[in-house]
Design an enzyme around this catalytic site. Structure first.
Site, PDB file in Angstrom:
ATOM      1  N   SER B  29     -68.724  91.968  49.549  1.00 49.48           N
ATOM      2  CA  SER B  29     -67.727  93.023  49.323  1.00 49.48           C
ATOM      3  C   SER B  29     -66.413  92.681  50.000  1.00 49.48           C
ATOM      4  O   SER B  29     -65.373  93.239  49.663  1.00 49.48           O
ATOM      5  CB  SER B  29     -68.237  94.354  49.880  1.00 49.48           C
ATOM      6  N   HIS B  67     -67.263  99.288  54.312  1.00 51.36           N
ATOM      7  CA  HIS B  67     -68.274  98.243  54.502  1.00 51.36           C
ATOM      8  C   HIS B  67     -67.653  96.853  54.382  1.00 51.36           C
ATOM      9  O   HIS B  67     -68.276  95.870  54.791  1.00 51.36           O
ATOM     10  CB  HIS B  67     -69.441  98.421  53.524  1.00 51.36           C
ATOM     11  N   GLY B 113     -66.574 104.507  55.970  1.00 47.63           N
ATOM     12  CA  GLY B 113     -67.947 104.053  55.810  1.00 47.63           C
ATOM     13  C   GLY B 113     -68.744 105.038  54.972  1.00 47.63           C
ATOM     14  O   GLY B 113     -69.726 104.679  54.346  1.00 47.63           O
ATOM     15  N   GLU B 356     -61.506 121.227  48.635  1.00 50.78           N
ATOM     16  CA  GLU B 356     -61.706 121.306  50.085  1.00 50.78           C
ATOM     17  C   GLU B 356     -61.923 119.936  50.724  1.00 50.78           C
ATOM     18  O   GLU B 356     -61.540 119.706  51.874  1.00 50.78           O
ATOM     19  CB  GLU B 356     -62.885 122.224  50.410  1.00 50.78           C
ATOM     20  N   ASP B 413     -68.863 141.066  47.282  1.00 53.63           N
ATOM     21  CA  ASP B 413     -68.716 139.793  46.575  1.00 53.63           C
ATOM     22  C   ASP B 413     -70.031 139.018  46.490  1.00 53.63           C
ATOM     23  O   ASP B 413     -70.191 138.159  45.626  1.00 53.63           O
ATOM     24  CB  ASP B 413     -67.633 138.924  47.221  1.00 53.63           C
TER      25      ASP B 413
END
Lengths: 614, 614
Positions: B29, B67, B113, B356, B413
């Protein structure tokens, strides 16, 4: 043929009246999608047996924008299945018509209300139709434009396209207005069209208040073969009532008495007898599948095996007995070892790629359609889906979750890969099961207990190979524990699970050399916890020490402390309390003071203190 | 002029050797992106003062694909700042070169990570450059193709485009292979191009191993004005070593000794003196901003105020004294009341829409660039970002988080909107602060304590208005508590916070009528918890009862049980233990047995039991 205009008007009436009566709720978000949903449910496309909501071939309708619950309930009222009296109980404590749809209401497929989750649930149901039950039902998901900002939506989009779910139809109600103002794109439908297209879906852009276009769109959507379809509809929030229509500041606000009267005057005469007809689905059912016998667990006591490996082996072993099982993994099946199942039963395995939120939503959809999903990834990455996990408890989910690579004992990969908060996360769920086996035998046995159990169950597995502790015929149960070392002279009870249980056993040997005996308990079921055994151990030894490869809060230590609080016996918790880092597993266990040496020290310190106090 | 070919070769050498020496890590990678990163860092585009990693105008480089840490460290080695000896300590316990980059290593911007998080962090840094510090630095984020499946990426994409971040450049290293096999799209770069375009970014598609194209792409990227740029590079995993190049099964596997020798032979002669030069940034700095005086807290004791409202008022009030503050909200600022701040200081407020995860990542990026972000949404929806919150502790974040609408007491609610696991979630974080004020005075005071504090701090606010309990000059501190009722005759200590504290005070009155006195403690700081006061209360009364509007696990009850375990005094916990639903706040508090009546009953039951036991 249904009179769709009358039905839509009736639905608007109910949406307004029920929220005003409740004094809260979301009428404007209901009105924007009233024509779309009327066209879908009563326009001839939607097939549903109202007498049998559990019919396996019913089309499925999920309100991802769950706050449009007045509209959702109104649809079933317009179908003649909810009375006006019931509608006026909306949001009351005794009513099944909750503020956001829950499964208390019999036509709700899944509880929604946390935005950006319905599409994933729908993907799960569509996967079931296409690949498992092999039924012609379609799944429809009503989406808000605001919630398209949630990344989880795009996870669902990519997976639906990847699995060629031509039986899945989304409807984006582009009403332009979010809770506190305009969305990022307002009424620019081209943004949604381009994104939907780029994610491999077929877009159909329409005027969401023009019934002929709505009906044509749904008809066209049912022609889809291998591509999911997204209907992108331009709508107006509050449509049908001039003084709230397309106006900011009306999100989640019911009309006051005088405003309601004015709105109803605008709406004009209502025909409460305008009961809509819904055609029944083709009466086909999935093939029956009975369970068959399985091989027994078989490990040789002299060869260590990682519990994560036993998880995979267990899945593969038990499947014949639990044929409703289906396995999902987020691109790490060669680490969680769910690949063992995949290799044997590829048709029951779904690769979910690195998109944990959607994976959990898909699992919920599959679970609601009667499957028993086993979902796995690194324990650390399950935190990604906490909102979906949280919501699934409100959908009465039957989902089994495996988090591998738990704890600092994974070693060199470092903190980002260490699940150190998973026990705390799963313990919070109502009636959840949290399991943490220490050897391959118990891991496999517990995988089967999870399959038998109905509800949300979590199993935590370890990266490292660990010695076999149990005979192949040993019995494990949810809520149980094992006392592995015990004598009349025990000075303390050490409670552990997983990797630290092996440290505790080593500490036992070291302490024994020095003439100190301890009880050692394998707390493989952290929730429910074996209160009786723990209380006995506390009373007998007068001192409890817990050890866990998890942060100090919300984990095994607090579970035990809580369980024995009534005895007055103190509990001391060894847990991860320093910033974890890369290193060998042994270095990290020592550094975090959860190693055999730390246990030995803690036992000696606390026993000494106790003597001093006497 | 740097000899980029020599540098790239040296970087490949380091990446291979260091992972082989460590016996773990991700060389393949690293190799796929080696040319891209060499071209970026040493090709003249990237500006960085190696002697001053904290220079505010340094360009920023984030490895979202953490990574690829061998590559990351190799870049700094090739810049002459990490010795080969240090490189060979990679992944060892004593090294700052961890398995995935952390801030232990001085050139790491943010710990990564957990995939799909780096782009959001980069957005935060780019927002800072453009809107706050107003500096010309650019932010570069290296992305893996696998991680583009994460929804959080698309949240970052949409927000970056919305805020016109022409100073943000992403690089997707499309090496085709994930951990366990091919990605969804393999080498079809058109998919990424179309999605990136649809999300409002400028795509540049290149061959990621052809240096002239790489250099041109980065040059072109720096011409961007108001659009973020995504370089989409076709690469080969393991590029440069024939027997691992573009081969499946080589993810996260270092070469064995003989394989390494073979690979190095293929690589040919290395010039370890090929030190790359990096131009320094323009020496500009943000404007100084000193704090000024602020008004005191001012509430009248006869008018109830919701703590969520006090949160907003507090933000607005204290800003002049804490000018590094910045406020973010996920499309609910009219519910969390962060809109009060927004109205006064719109240039310090960022609307984050319903996304979020990205919001939390942006906050981390802002925090690392010296800002003090206050982030708010419903407590329930913070679960959406648990992975980002978890990771931010490893980046040594200084973030303040507010979760509103906590508990069943929000009422109608229903369950989806009720934060019932937020205390457990935030307690797990190392050194976190968890605050839960019961009135507006303490809420405002604690908002300021959060601003002063360095680290992750959470405040839980309540929807309902609650009476004022404190004088405006009362002092609150992190780790503190208040004993509100106390006498020599107390039969129990009742510990509560937030809405249930008011129930406890009411229970006190009711019990007093019956001649029973209790101590009542406002545990406004749940972590760190006031162990001393709790132990005193336990010892004095011999019975502790906790009450919280939160699930039973990991919350206030377990924090207290743990704190007083050594005293031998039992703790009984009242908490949410039944499936919550819609209803009035009072109905729900009663149903969950956390109301004043439930407290009265529990006190009487437990006192009676104690007498019986004596």
């Amino acid at each position: 043929m249904n009179d769709l205009d009358s039905i839509a008007k009736l639905i608007r009436y109910y949406s307004l009246v029920m929220s005003s009566e409740a004094g809260s709720g979301h009428p404007t978000s209901s009105l924007s999608a009233a024509d779309l949903m009327t066209g879908l449910v009563f326009g001839g496309t939607f097939k549903y047996d109202l007498d049998d909501p559990h019919h396996p071939n019913n089309d499925r309708l999920i309100f991802s924008k769950g706050h449009a619950s007045p509209l959702f309930y109104s649809l079933w009222a317009a179908a003649g299945r909810v009375s006006e009296k019931e509608m006026l109980e909306f949001r009351k404590f005794t009513s099944s018509l909750e503020g956001h749809p829950t499964r208390d209401f019999k036509y709700t497929e899944a509880a929604t209300g946390s935005l950006g989750q319905g599409l994933s649930i729908g993907v799960g149901m569509a996967l079931n139709a296409r690949y498992l039950d092999k039924l012609p039902y379609r799944t429809y998901v009503l989406l808000g434009d605001s919630e398209m900002a949630e990344g989880s939506q795009w996870e669902a989009m990519e997976i639906a396209a990847h699995y060629q779910l031509g039986n899945l139809i989304g409807i984006i109600d582009v009403n332009r207005l979010g809770q506190r103002g305009e969305t990022m794109y307002g009424h620019d439908l081209s943004v949604y069209r381009d994104r939907v297209t780029a994610f491999g879906w077929e877009p159909i852009v329409i005027d969401g208040h023009y019934m002929p276009q709505i009906l044509t769109a749904f008809k066209q959507a049912t022609q889809a073969k291998d591509k999911p379809v997204m209907i992108i509809a331009k709508t107006l929030k509050g449509k049908g009532v001039s003084f709230i229509e397309d106006k900011n500041g009306w999100h989640g606000k019911p009309l006051k008495k005088d405003e309601l009267a004015r709105a109803l005057r605008e709406l004009g005469p209502i025909d409460k007898k305008a009961i809509g007809q819904i055609p029944k689905p083709e009466n086909v059912r999935p093939a029956e599948c009975g369970g068959s016998d399985i091989k027994p667990v078989s490990y040789s006591s002299d060869k260590p095996v990682a519990t994560r490996h036993a998880y995979g082996t267990g899945l593969e072993r038990i499947y014949p007995k639990y044929p409703h099982m289906v396995v999902l993994d987020a691109e790490v099946s060669n680490s969680t070892y769910s690949e063992i199942f995949k290799a044997r039963y590829p048709e029951r395995f779904f690769e979910m790629y690195i998109a944990e939120q959607n994976m959990m939503g898909n699992a919920l959809g599959l679970s609601i359609r009667g499957k028993v999903p086993f979902v796995s990834t690194f324990a650390a990455f399950l935190t990604r889906a906490f909102d979906q996990i949280r919501m699934s408890q409100y959908s009465l989910a039957n989902i089994k979750i495996c988090g591998s690579h738990a704890g600092v004992s994974i070693g060199e990969d470092g903190s980002s890969q260490m699940g150190l908060e998973d026990i705390a996360m799963f313990r919070t769920l109502l009636n959840s099961v949290v399991l943490y086996p220490s050897d391959a035998v118990s891991a496999e046995k517990l995988v089967e207990e999870m399959a038998k159990h109905s509800g949300i169950a979590y199993i935590r597995t370890t990266r490292k190979e660990t010695p076999i502790l149990y005979r192949n015929d040993e019995v494990f149960r949810i809520g149980g524990s094992k006392v592995l070392r015990s004598s009349k002279a025990d000075v303390a009870a050490v409670v552990a699970a997983g990797i630290t249980l092996h440290e505790a056993l080593r500490a036992y040997e070291e302490l024994r050399q020095e003439g100190l005996l301890i009880q050692v308990i394998d707390l493989y079921s952290i929730k429910p916890v074996d209160v009786e055994t723990l209380i006995q151990a506390a009373r007998k030894t007068g001192l409890v020490i817990t050890v866990e490869d998890h942060f100090a809060e919300g984990g095994l230590g607090e579970a035990v402390t809580n369980a024995v609080s009534s005895t007055g016996v103190p509990v001391y918790t060894l847990a991860v309390r320093k910033m974890p880092r890369s290193g060998t597993p042994d270095e990290l266990l020592a550094y975090e003071e959860i190693s055999h040496a730390a246990i030995v020290k803690e036992v000696k310190d606390k026993v000494k203190n106790r003597k001093r106090e006497r």
